[in-house]
Scaffold this motif. Structure first.
Motif, PDB file in Angstrom:
ATOM      1  N   PRO A  98       0.988  -1.254   0.013  1.00  0.00           N
ATOM      2  CA  PRO A  98      -0.078   0.065   0.052  1.00  0.00           C
ATOM      3  C   PRO A  98       0.904   1.302  -0.148  1.00  0.00           C
ATOM      4  N   THR A  99       1.648   1.458  -1.033  1.00  0.00           N
ATOM      5  CA  THR A  99       2.539   2.614  -0.955  1.00  0.00           C
ATOM      6  C   THR A  99       2.367   3.940  -1.773  1.00  0.00           C
ATOM      7  N   GLY A 100       1.028   3.655  -2.526  1.00  0.00           N
ATOM      8  CA  GLY A 100       0.653   4.587  -3.278  1.00  0.00           C
ATOM      9  C   GLY A 100      -0.500   4.213  -3.856  1.00  0.00           C
ATOM     10  N   SER A 101      -1.346   4.913  -4.608  1.00  0.00           N
ATOM     11  CA  SER A 101      -2.346   4.434  -5.357  1.00  0.00           C
ATOM     12  C   SER A 101      -2.133   3.337  -6.215  1.00  0.00           C
ATOM     13  N   ASP A 130       1.639  -4.290   4.102  1.00  0.00           N
ATOM     14  CA  ASP A 130       1.671  -2.942   4.857  1.00  0.00           C
ATOM     15  C   ASP A 130       3.140  -3.070   5.394  1.00  0.00           C
ATOM     16  N   LYS A 137       7.278   6.120   5.576  1.00  0.00           N
ATOM     17  CA  LYS A 137       5.749   6.536   5.153  1.00  0.00           C
ATOM     18  C   LYS A 137       5.084   7.568   6.290  1.00  0.00           C
ATOM     19  N   LYS A 177      -4.439   5.419   5.284  1.00  0.00           N
ATOM     20  CA  LYS A 177      -5.407   5.641   4.216  1.00  0.00           C
ATOM     21  C   LYS A 177      -5.241   4.592   3.106  1.00  0.00           C
ATOM     22  N   LYS A 178      -3.933   4.585   2.805  1.00  0.00           N
ATOM     23  CA  LYS A 178      -3.574   3.539   1.727  1.00  0.00           C
ATOM     24  C   LYS A 178      -3.891   2.122   1.825  1.00  0.00           C
ATOM     25  N   GLU A 190      -7.560   2.030   1.387  1.00  0.00           N
ATOM     26  CA  GLU A 190      -7.973   1.895  -0.019  1.00  0.00           C
ATOM     27  C   GLU A 190      -7.719   0.814  -0.830  1.00  0.00           C
ATOM     28  N   LEU A 191      -6.335   0.351  -0.389  1.00  0.00           N
ATOM     29  CA  LEU A 191      -6.089  -0.993  -1.102  1.00  0.00           C
ATOM     30  C   LEU A 191      -7.142  -1.963  -1.016  1.00  0.00           C
ATOM     31  N   LYS A 222       4.067   2.879  -9.218  1.00  0.00           N
ATOM     32  CA  LYS A 222       3.733   4.080  -8.157  1.00  0.00           C
ATOM     33  C   LYS A 222       4.734   4.941  -7.440  1.00  0.00           C
ATOM     34  N   ASP A 275      -3.602   6.382 -12.473  1.00  0.00           N
ATOM     35  CA  ASP A 275      -4.019   5.694 -11.044  1.00  0.00           C
ATOM     36  C   ASP A 275      -5.481   5.124 -11.247  1.00  0.00           C
TER      37      ASP A 275
END
Ligand code: TYM
Length: 333
Positions: A10-13, A44, A52, A59-60, A63-64, A199, A209
Motif C-alpha cells: 500500500p505505498t501509493g495508489s 503494509d 511513510k 489511508k492507503k 484504499e487498497l 507507483k 491511477d
C-alpha cells in the motif's frame, strides 16, 4: 486444499500496471480455480521499508482493501487480510533470515534500484525485504503465486530458501511456482516505455491511477510516448511505446495483438489513443463506483476481520511447526 497467495504494497495508489499485471489476474484465477483457497493481502510491513507518514499509510491500506474488492475480488472466495495483523509473518521472516545469505540479497535488482534512490541511507528492512516476502509466501504453502514480471527474482529466491529450509528441517514447505500472465506482466511507463509503470515514479504523467478521473485517464493516454512511425503494430523491442499501449488494449479487451492491428490498419495514433482512453475509462469507471460505496462501509472491516482470522489460523500453525523443527522454546506438539 491447494492454495494461491499474493500481495500488493500500500505505498501509493494502485496504478493501471499493478491492476492489469496482478489484480485483474487474481480475479480471473478466483473464478477459474475454485478448488484453490486464496490468500490475498495488503503488504503494509513492506511499505515501511521506506518511511511513510502515518496518516498516509493508514489511508492507503484502507484504499487498497477497498480497491481489491471493487476490482472484483470476492470475499466469499478469497481471504483478504492485512499483513501486519498476522504476526506470524514477522516471526517466520526472522527464521528465514537465518537461512538466507547477504550475497543473495545483495544481488536483488529491486534492492539495488531502490537503494540508489535513498538519500538518508538504506534501512536493514529494505535490504531484508525479500526474506519477508519469502515468509509471506511460505507460511501458507501455496502452490502458485501470481505476480508481475518484476517479482520473478524474489520468487526465485523464495524457492531457494524453501529448498534450503526443507533440506535442513525435513520438507516443511511447499516450493511455490510463480504465475506470471503471458500478456500484461509488465506494463510500462507512459512517459518512458523502457521503464515499468510504477507507483514510486515521481512523474504522475507516467501512470494512470485507478482512481483518476475521466479527463486525466484520457489525457495520460493521449500524451503517452510513442514514436514517429505512426502505425499500430506490436513490436516491443523496437517500438516499446505503441507496444505498451497495445498491451493495455489487449489485456482489457481480451483481443489478440493481431486482431487489434487489423482493426487499426491505416488508422493513426490519434484515433487509436482516443479509443484506448475510452476503453480504459470504461474499465475503471465501475471499479471507481464500487470503491466509493465501499471505502467507508462496515462491510470492508468485516471482510478484513474474517480474512485476518483465517490467515492467523493457518499461519500460526505453520510458524509453530517450524519453531519446533528448529528446536526453539519448549516443544508445543
Ligand atoms: P508491488 O506492490 O510493487 O506490486 C504488486 C503486484 O503488481 C505487479 N506489478 C506490475 N505488473 C505489471 N506491470 C506493472 N507495471 C506492475 N507494477 C506492479 C507486481 O509484480 C506485483 O505482483 N513485494 C511485492 C508485494 C508482496 C508480495 C508478497 C507479492 C509482498 N509479499 C508475497 C506476492 C507474494 C511488491 O512490492 O509488489
Amino acid at each position: 486444499m491447494k492454495r494461491i497467495l499474493s500481495g500488493i504494497q500500500p505505498t501509493g495508489s494502485i496504478n493501471l500496471g499493478t491492476y492489469l499485471g496482478s489484480v485483474k489476474n487474481f480475479v480471473k484465477l478466483q473464478d477459474k480455480m475454485p478448488d484453490y483457497e486464496f490468500f490475498i493481502f495488503i503488504a503494509d510491513l513492506h511499505a515501511i521499508t521506506i518511511h511513510k507518514d502515518k496518516q498516509f499509510l493508514r489511508k492507503k491500506i484502507k484504499e487498497l482493501a477497498a480497491l481489491y474488492v471493487a476490482c472484483g475480488l470476492d470475499p466469499e472466495k478469497v481471504n483478504l487480510f492485512i499483513q501486519s495483523e498476522v504476526p506470524a509473518h514477522s516471526q517466520m521472516q526472522y527464521i528465514l533470515q537465518c537461512n538466507a545469505y547477504m550475497g543473495e540479497l545483495e544481488r536483488m535488482t529491486q534492492f539495488k534500484d531502490k537503494a540508489k534512490k535513498q538519500e538518508k541511507g538504506v534501512t536493514v528492512g529494505l535490504f531484508s525485504y525479500p526474506t519477508l516476502m519469502a515468509a509471506d509466501i511460505l507460511i501458507y504453502d501455496p502452490d502458485y503465486v501470481p505476480v508481475g514480471k518484476d517479482q520473478k527474482q524474489h520468487l526465485e529466491l523464495t524457492r531457494d530458501i524453501a529448498n534450503r529450509v526443507n533440506n535442513k528441517y525435513n520438507d516443511i514447505f511447499t516450493v511455490p511456482e510463480p504465475l506470471i500472465a503471458e500478456i500484461g506482466a509488465k506494463i510500462q511507463s507512459l512517459t518512458d516505455p523502457t521503464m515499468k509503470m510504477s507507483k514510486s515514479d515521481p512523474n504522475d504523467k507516467s501512470r494512470i491511477d485507478m482512481l483518476d478521473p475521466e479527463n486525466i485517464i484520457k489525457k495520460r493516454i493521449k500524451s503517452a510516448m510513442t514514436d514517429s512511425i505512426g502505425t499500430i503494430k506490436y513490436d516491443p523491442e523496437n517500438r516499446p511505446g505503441i507496444s505498451n499501449l497495445l498491451t493495455i488494449y489487449s489485456v482489457i479487451t481480451n483481443m489478440s495483438f493481431k486482431d487489434i492491428e487489423k482493426k487499426y490498419e491505416g488508422i493513426g495514433y490519434k484515433d487509436f489513443k482516443e479509443d484506448l482512453g475510452e476503453i480504459v475509462y470504461q474499465e475503471l469507471k465501475p471499479i471507481q463506483e464500487r470503491f466509493n460505496n465501499l471505502i467507508n462501509s462496515e462491510e470492508l472491516d468485516d471482510i478484513l476481520d474474517k480474512g485476518r482470522d483465517r490467515a492467523n489460523q493457518v499461519a500460526s500453525i505453520k510458524v509453530n511447526k517450524l519453531m519446533d523443527r528448529v528446536g526453539l522454546g519448549r516443544k508445543r506438539r
